[in-house]
Design a protein around this motif. Sequence first.
Motif, short mmCIF file in Angstrom:
data_model
loop_
_atom_site.label_atom_id
_atom_site.label_comp_id
_atom_site.label_asym_id
_atom_site.label_seq_id
_atom_site.Cartn_x
_atom_site.Cartn_y
_atom_site.Cartn_z
N THR A 1 21.76 -21.66 24.98
CA THR A 1 22.58 -22.62 25.72
C THR A 1 23.22 -22.06 26.97
O THR A 1 23.68 -22.83 27.82
CB THR A 1 23.72 -23.15 24.82
OG1 THR A 1 24.62 -22.07 24.52
CG2 THR A 1 23.16 -23.75 23.54
N GLY A 2 23.30 -20.74 27.12
CA GLY A 2 24.04 -20.16 28.23
C GLY A 2 25.52 -20.05 27.94
O GLY A 2 26.26 -19.38 28.65
N ARG A 3 25.96 -20.72 26.90
CA ARG A 3 27.35 -20.65 26.46
C ARG A 3 27.42 -19.82 25.17
O ARG A 3 26.42 -19.68 24.49
CB ARG A 3 27.91 -22.05 26.21
CG ARG A 3 27.89 -22.95 27.44
CD ARG A 3 28.17 -24.38 27.06
NE ARG A 3 28.27 -25.26 28.22
CZ ARG A 3 27.25 -25.88 28.78
NH1 ARG A 3 26.01 -25.69 28.31
NH2 ARG A 3 27.42 -26.67 29.82
N HIS A 4 28.61 -19.33 24.87
CA HIS A 4 28.77 -18.57 23.64
C HIS A 4 29.33 -19.50 22.58
O HIS A 4 30.47 -19.98 22.68
CB HIS A 4 29.72 -17.39 23.85
CG HIS A 4 29.95 -16.59 22.60
ND1 HIS A 4 29.11 -15.57 22.20
CD2 HIS A 4 30.90 -16.69 21.64
CE1 HIS A 4 29.54 -15.06 21.06
NE2 HIS A 4 30.64 -15.73 20.70
N LEU A 5 28.52 -19.80 21.56
CA LEU A 5 28.94 -20.65 20.45
C LEU A 5 28.96 -19.79 19.20
O LEU A 5 27.94 -19.25 18.81
CB LEU A 5 27.97 -21.82 20.26
CG LEU A 5 27.51 -22.57 21.51
CD1 LEU A 5 26.50 -23.64 21.14
CD2 LEU A 5 28.71 -23.19 22.24
N GLY A 6 30.11 -19.67 18.58
CA GLY A 6 30.14 -18.78 17.43
C GLY A 6 31.33 -19.00 16.52
O GLY A 6 32.17 -19.87 16.73
N THR A 7 31.35 -18.20 15.48
CA THR A 7 32.42 -18.22 14.49
C THR A 7 32.67 -16.79 14.06
O THR A 7 32.09 -15.85 14.62
CB THR A 7 32.03 -19.12 13.30
OG1 THR A 7 33.14 -19.23 12.41
CG2 THR A 7 30.83 -18.55 12.55
N PHE A 8 33.50 -16.60 13.08
CA PHE A 8 33.78 -15.25 12.60
C PHE A 8 34.46 -15.34 11.24
O PHE A 8 34.98 -16.38 10.85
CB PHE A 8 34.68 -14.48 13.58
CG PHE A 8 36.08 -15.05 13.70
CD1 PHE A 8 37.14 -14.46 13.04
CD2 PHE A 8 36.33 -16.16 14.49
CE1 PHE A 8 38.42 -14.98 13.14
CE2 PHE A 8 37.61 -16.69 14.60
CZ PHE A 8 38.66 -16.09 13.92
#
Length: 339
Positions: free
Chosen positions: A275-282
């Motif tokens: 996506t070019g974006r940072h999509l995440g969790t932790f």
Amino acid sequence: MSESIAAGESTTMAAVVQEHYGAEPEGVLRTARLPRPGIGPGQVLVRVRASSVDRGTWHLMAGLPYAVRPVSGLRRPKLPNPGRNLAGVVEAVGSGVTGFAPGDEVYGTAVSAFAEYATARPDRIAPKPTGLTFEEAATVPVSALTALQAVRDKGKVREGQQVLITGAAGGVGTFAVQLAHAFDAQVTAVASTPKLDAVRALGADRVIDYTREDFLAGPRRYDVIIDIAGNRGLRDLRRALTPRGRLVITGGETSGRWLGGTDRQLRAQMLSPFTGRHLGTFLSSEHADGLHDLNALIDAGALSPVVDRVYALAETAAAVRRLLDGHVTGKLALTLPAE
């Protein structure tokens, strides 16, 4: 070493007891007398003065999603109660423990913390902030550590950035708003009508009432979205980001019995590289280093817990019920009397 109990001192303690899993706290949590815990090498025995409830309390109580049960117990809970936060006074220390001594006021995390005594690991506790009561301090560890890691470590929030925080009036959200404000970001906080003034007072530059408008509609784009509420789709959240924006998912829908929203978090991580974006969790980590960082922010006046209500230990089920009913602004504390 083993704990020694003075002559005439009770060998039992008041504690919350959970003998089976269940989604309704009234049918699961009760108070009883249990043996006081002993301590072994590398452990600290804390006389608990206060604890608190959070969403993790419900997950451990209900055994949901089922993914938690390999750790918490497959058929029934391994631990006497789902308490994790504590603030109190060191009663005794085991061999090999340095930095703590009987009489020290501490706060942090431990297992089975809904009790008059709990054993803690030295790397999970820190000196209690002097400006906080025990009840206030007990609301900090799990929720504020999660917020700190979401805003600072994963969101990498910087001065001047546009930051959107959903679930801003909850336990994690009230800390996240203050942290983003402390890092000089422009904070947009999402909450319901009765809670807007509270999140505005925490430093939000702009508040949105999600019951009256779509907080993702319109042309505004955000450098960082801290998604605590977890009730919007990834596509909508992604569209609200700047081209190099960061989405940090810290919560999710809890209705799924198997994954409970973790599937959404996994999909975000899988989608991120494309996506070019940072999509995440932790997965939030509970450690003394983070507690020391929080102490510095609390001492500087940049961070303060919002305590909605204080309950007695015997009212733990009522506290969890209030949490589930969605009426809480900030945190719910449990108080235990001093000896």
